[in-house]
Design a protein around this motif. Sequence first.
Motif, PDB file in Angstrom:
ATOM      1  N   ILE A  91      42.396  35.058  24.662  1.00  0.00           N
ATOM      2  CA  ILE A  91      41.045  35.197  24.125  1.00  0.00           C
ATOM      3  C   ILE A  91      40.012  35.311  25.251  1.00  0.00           C
ATOM      4  CG2 ILE A  91      40.590  32.697  23.872  1.00  0.00           C
ATOM      5  CD1 ILE A  91      39.797  35.306  21.199  1.00  0.00           C
ATOM      6  N   GLN A 148      37.596  38.535  25.794  1.00  0.00           N
ATOM      7  CA  GLN A 148      36.149  38.356  25.985  1.00  0.00           C
ATOM      8  C   GLN A 148      35.683  38.999  27.297  1.00  0.00           C
ATOM      9  OE1 GLN A 148      34.847  34.276  25.516  1.00  0.00           O
ATOM     10  NE2 GLN A 148      33.027  34.586  26.757  1.00  0.00           N
ATOM     11  N   HIS A 188      33.150  42.182  27.224  1.00  0.00           N
ATOM     12  CA  HIS A 188      31.788  41.958  27.714  1.00  0.00           C
ATOM     13  C   HIS A 188      31.490  42.714  29.009  1.00  0.00           C
ATOM     14  CE1 HIS A 188      30.971  37.984  25.320  1.00  0.00           C
ATOM     15  NE2 HIS A 188      31.503  38.922  24.593  1.00  0.00           N
ATOM     16  N   PHE A 197      43.354  41.500  14.290  1.00  0.00           N
ATOM     17  CA  PHE A 197      42.856  40.226  14.814  1.00  0.00           C
ATOM     18  C   PHE A 197      41.337  40.337  15.004  1.00  0.00           C
ATOM     19  CE2 PHE A 197      42.290  37.480  18.736  1.00  0.00           C
ATOM     20  CZ  PHE A 197      42.354  36.288  18.043  1.00  0.00           C
ATOM     21  N   SER A 242      38.849  38.812  16.447  1.00  0.00           N
ATOM     22  CA  SER A 242      38.047  38.606  17.651  1.00  0.00           C
ATOM     23  C   SER A 242      37.699  39.919  18.339  1.00  0.00           C
ATOM     24  CB  SER A 242      38.767  37.682  18.638  1.00  0.00           C
ATOM     25  OG  SER A 242      38.844  36.394  18.078  1.00  0.00           O
ATOM     26  N   GLU A 262      34.583  40.789  16.649  1.00  0.00           N
ATOM     27  CA  GLU A 262      33.579  39.719  16.697  1.00  0.00           C
ATOM     28  C   GLU A 262      33.024  39.489  18.110  1.00  0.00           C
ATOM     29  OE1 GLU A 262      35.480  37.139  13.019  1.00  0.00           O
ATOM     30  OE2 GLU A 262      35.871  36.539  15.091  1.00  0.00           O
ATOM     31  N   TYR A 263      33.849  39.744  19.122  1.00  0.00           N
ATOM     32  CA  TYR A 263      33.407  39.483  20.488  1.00  0.00           C
ATOM     33  C   TYR A 263      32.613  40.634  21.110  1.00  0.00           C
ATOM     34  CZ  TYR A 263      35.751  34.980  21.118  1.00  0.00           C
ATOM     35  OH  TYR A 263      36.116  33.645  21.042  1.00  0.00           O
ATOM     36  N   ILE A 264      32.555  41.764  20.404  1.00  0.00           N
ATOM     37  CA  ILE A 264      31.715  42.866  20.880  1.00  0.00           C
ATOM     38  C   ILE A 264      30.252  42.447  20.735  1.00  0.00           C
ATOM     39  CG2 ILE A 264      30.891  45.175  20.234  1.00  0.00           C
ATOM     40  CD1 ILE A 264      33.418  45.387  21.737  1.00  0.00           C
ATOM     41  N   ILE A 265      29.494  42.561  21.829  1.00  0.00           N
ATOM     42  CA  ILE A 265      28.115  42.056  21.804  1.00  0.00           C
ATOM     43  C   ILE A 265      27.236  42.855  20.850  1.00  0.00           C
ATOM     44  CG2 ILE A 265      26.027  41.820  23.232  1.00  0.00           C
ATOM     45  CD1 ILE A 265      27.952  40.878  25.499  1.00  0.00           C
ATOM     46  N   GLU A 322      27.328  44.919  17.676  1.00  0.00           N
ATOM     47  CA  GLU A 322      28.286  45.241  16.613  1.00  0.00           C
ATOM     48  C   GLU A 322      28.206  46.711  16.182  1.00  0.00           C
ATOM     49  OE1 GLU A 322      25.950  43.471  12.706  1.00  0.00           O
ATOM     50  OE2 GLU A 322      27.120  42.093  13.931  1.00  0.00           O
ATOM     51  N   LYS A 333      28.193  33.257  19.731  1.00  0.00           N
ATOM     52  CA  LYS A 333      28.228  34.400  18.811  1.00  0.00           C
ATOM     53  C   LYS A 333      29.359  35.370  19.179  1.00  0.00           C
ATOM     54  CE  LYS A 333      25.179  37.781  16.648  1.00  0.00           C
ATOM     55  NZ  LYS A 333      25.976  38.977  16.866  1.00  0.00           N
ATOM     56  N   ASN A 334      29.602  35.569  20.467  1.00  0.00           N
ATOM     57  CA  ASN A 334      30.610  36.555  20.873  1.00  0.00           C
ATOM     58  C   ASN A 334      31.654  35.991  21.810  1.00  0.00           C
ATOM     59  OD1 ASN A 334      27.668  38.193  21.115  1.00  0.00           O
ATOM     60  ND2 ASN A 334      29.174  39.016  19.697  1.00  0.00           N
ATOM     61  N   GLY A 335      31.948  34.696  21.693  1.00  0.00           N
ATOM     62  CA  GLY A 335      32.983  34.189  22.589  1.00  0.00           C
ATOM     63  C   GLY A 335      33.117  32.695  22.584  1.00  0.00           C
ATOM     64  N   PHE A 336      33.943  32.216  23.504  1.00  0.00           N
ATOM     65  CA  PHE A 336      34.061  30.788  23.829  1.00  0.00           C
ATOM     66  C   PHE A 336      34.548  29.911  22.666  1.00  0.00           C
ATOM     67  CE2 PHE A 336      30.624  32.530  26.557  1.00  0.00           C
ATOM     68  CZ  PHE A 336      31.222  32.328  27.788  1.00  0.00           C
ATOM     69  N   TRP A 388      37.769  29.285  21.626  1.00  0.00           N
ATOM     70  CA  TRP A 388      38.975  28.489  21.888  1.00  0.00           C
ATOM     71  C   TRP A 388      39.140  28.272  23.381  1.00  0.00           C
ATOM     72  CZ3 TRP A 388      39.658  32.720  18.390  1.00  0.00           C
ATOM     73  CH2 TRP A 388      39.892  32.339  17.072  1.00  0.00           C
TER      74      TRP A 388
END
Lengths: 381, 381
Positions: A99, A103, A107, A121, A123, A126-129, A131, B258-261, B263
């Motif tokens: 993960i 990230q 990023h 999955f 993330s 969701e992890y794209i700054i 959307e 919002k986009n990370g961290f 886990w």
Amino acid sequence: MNLREKFLKLKNDAGSHSPSINSVLKQIPEIKIEVDACFLSNPYATKLFIEELKTDLFETNEIEKVLEYYPSQSPQIAKYLSKDLQIDSERIFIGNGAIEVIQAFLHNFVDGKIIIPIPTFSSYYEYIINENDVIFYKLKKEDDFRFDVHDYIEFVKANKPNTIVLINPNNPNGYYINESEVDYLLENLSFVENVIIDESFVHFAYEDSDLVQKSCVRFIEKYPNLNIIKSMSKDFGIAGIRAGYGIFSKDKVSKLMKNGFLWNINGLAEYFFKKYSNLEFIEKYELVRKKYIVETQYFQEKLQNLKNVKIYPSKANFVLIEILNGKSSEEIAINLLLDYGVYVRNCDDKIGLKGEFIRVASRSKEENVIILRALENVLNF
Amino acid sequence: MNLREKFLKLKNDAGSHSPSINSVLKQIPEIKIEVDACFLSNPYATKLFIEELKTDLFETNEIEKVLEYYPSQSPQIAKYLSKDLQIDSERIFIGNGAIEVIQAFLHNFVDGKIIIPIPTFSSYYEYIINENDVIFYKLKKEDDFRFDVHDYIEFVKANKPNTIVLINPNNPNGYYINESEVDYLLENLSFVENVIIDESFVHFAYEDSDLVQKSCVRFIEKYPNLNIIKSMSKDFGIAGIRAGYGIFSKDKVSKLMKNGFLWNINGLAEYFFKKYSNLEFIEKYELVRKKYIVETQYFQEKLQNLKNVKIYPSKANFVLIEILNGKSSEEIAINLLLDYGVYVRNCDDKIGLKGEFIRVASRSKEENVIILRALENVLNF
């Protein structure tokens, strides 16, 4: 609140991910979990690793040093992996779980549109700054969520993304794109800046009866735009340790290391990576990997006999099951948990998965018997 | 290569940080380290924590669950700390070591110039993406690297930075800015967008003979621009676990989450944070914290008797020592290591520290005797 309500609240609080078994046990201790078929890992590999760890660290008291002192800097740890992967260590980015690798990549290196197949999955989107950068490639239910290489290539050509992501085998359906198809894909997608292939479940895939380990690491020199991301939590069953890695270009790794990520690996994860570079350990691991695949194949065969469901073909260590008896996936998942102690993934929050779906992991032989019996009872009711 | 050359190469490879004792032991096994006075931690706290961990996790076999399953998501873990800190958990950002917190803050919230006093912990300037944004505030050798609050405020006013960083007590000299001065500083620096105070060594500081724990957490409501960063590796002596946190505004924490961290905390770090919220454990910890401070005070007094050095005043668990016998700090550090097995930090790579300096950590009572004897011998030679 009754148990059902408590559990629904917990799931709701966990967002688009299942609450971990630890969270469930801690927050609703009245729930008795007999089998955690939500967690996608090889239980035999966990057992092997913990046995080794007890011998190496507990019995010798080495554990004290592992916890007290700073672990090595991550470029040092990359060297352990370099041997096994036969990849220059400067191309390996070691992560605090896959993960962190995801990230870091999203990023720092996604500059424009990114195509993500769904369901997958979460993330990755969701992890794209921003959307708005995400373009979903919808796997079709009528095709059993199979991945059509040609259709996909056309889609990518039409959308001209900066980055594309493929999880192989895919989660939650377990569909596996075989090596020759991956080769063909990469051949035809050389115009894309970044191709990410996430191989977190690849140790469970196979293409022959010898169950030889597959990986697109072999294409890393051939296709300069290929980036590989890999979790170690699934195949080795050690999610609590947080260990993953990425294989990127040297430039990308050195860009990341320039301003961060120097001490992101804890002492036990360092021990794991060191172990992973040990041939004797890997020989033992191969035995439990194959044993688990064989048992997972048997489990999948048995699942085919269930009534009122559709079983989707999988080459991962889990199976996507569509509920066809008129009940909701939430109802089925809660029944399994509260009446049979079997914790499965209710997929009703998965984008791109319309219908009533649960995801069931293969566990040990004995646990799989319990899962099957519980499913039979719940589905026939 | 002889031992001396091997060690110099290892130090060189580790960049602007010392190679950890694990790295030294692994790569130059011929070196016998008797005391690691490079590593800045309370050895009694390590002992306490490991005893508790053995009882709680090893004897019960709970360790297997901790390693196998996913830890809780980090907002869950923030709740453990919330109680002890008496801070809303939504203001707490839990990190994989303080270093992840530093990285997350610098990469996401520094927007313009940043003032960093030197000498100090190098990651604060190394992790800034654009090095031109860094303005050094030079602590003066002629003032014993003391921090002059008024001079500093004038400097900040003149430079109009976006962010300022203070490590309190500072590393490598151990100078401590007391609470009333911090209050005065914050009062006068309300025009700065972000004030970061890094309190990684604050458990070793004190302002009275009762050695009551200090912290500027008490100012967090009063000054909205205050951000606190804290490592747990030093006071609890568990660098291998990777545990740290930040206290930021809710907005900052939610932007990061919002986009990370989600886990980023491993199972043992989760266990640690849970333990940290346990009053009984904290009572035991307070005993070893105070014991260690008292012994450190005694150690510092003894250091004052050394010849050919200048000892800088410190309220941390280490002391900056200037070598005045004509030898280089490198020579002294290597002598200490190879002839006496005492590993200290040669500071010749520290920006802002011109001269021959070593940094020596206080360890256990017995180890401090060894350190003192070695220093005496090496300095008189």
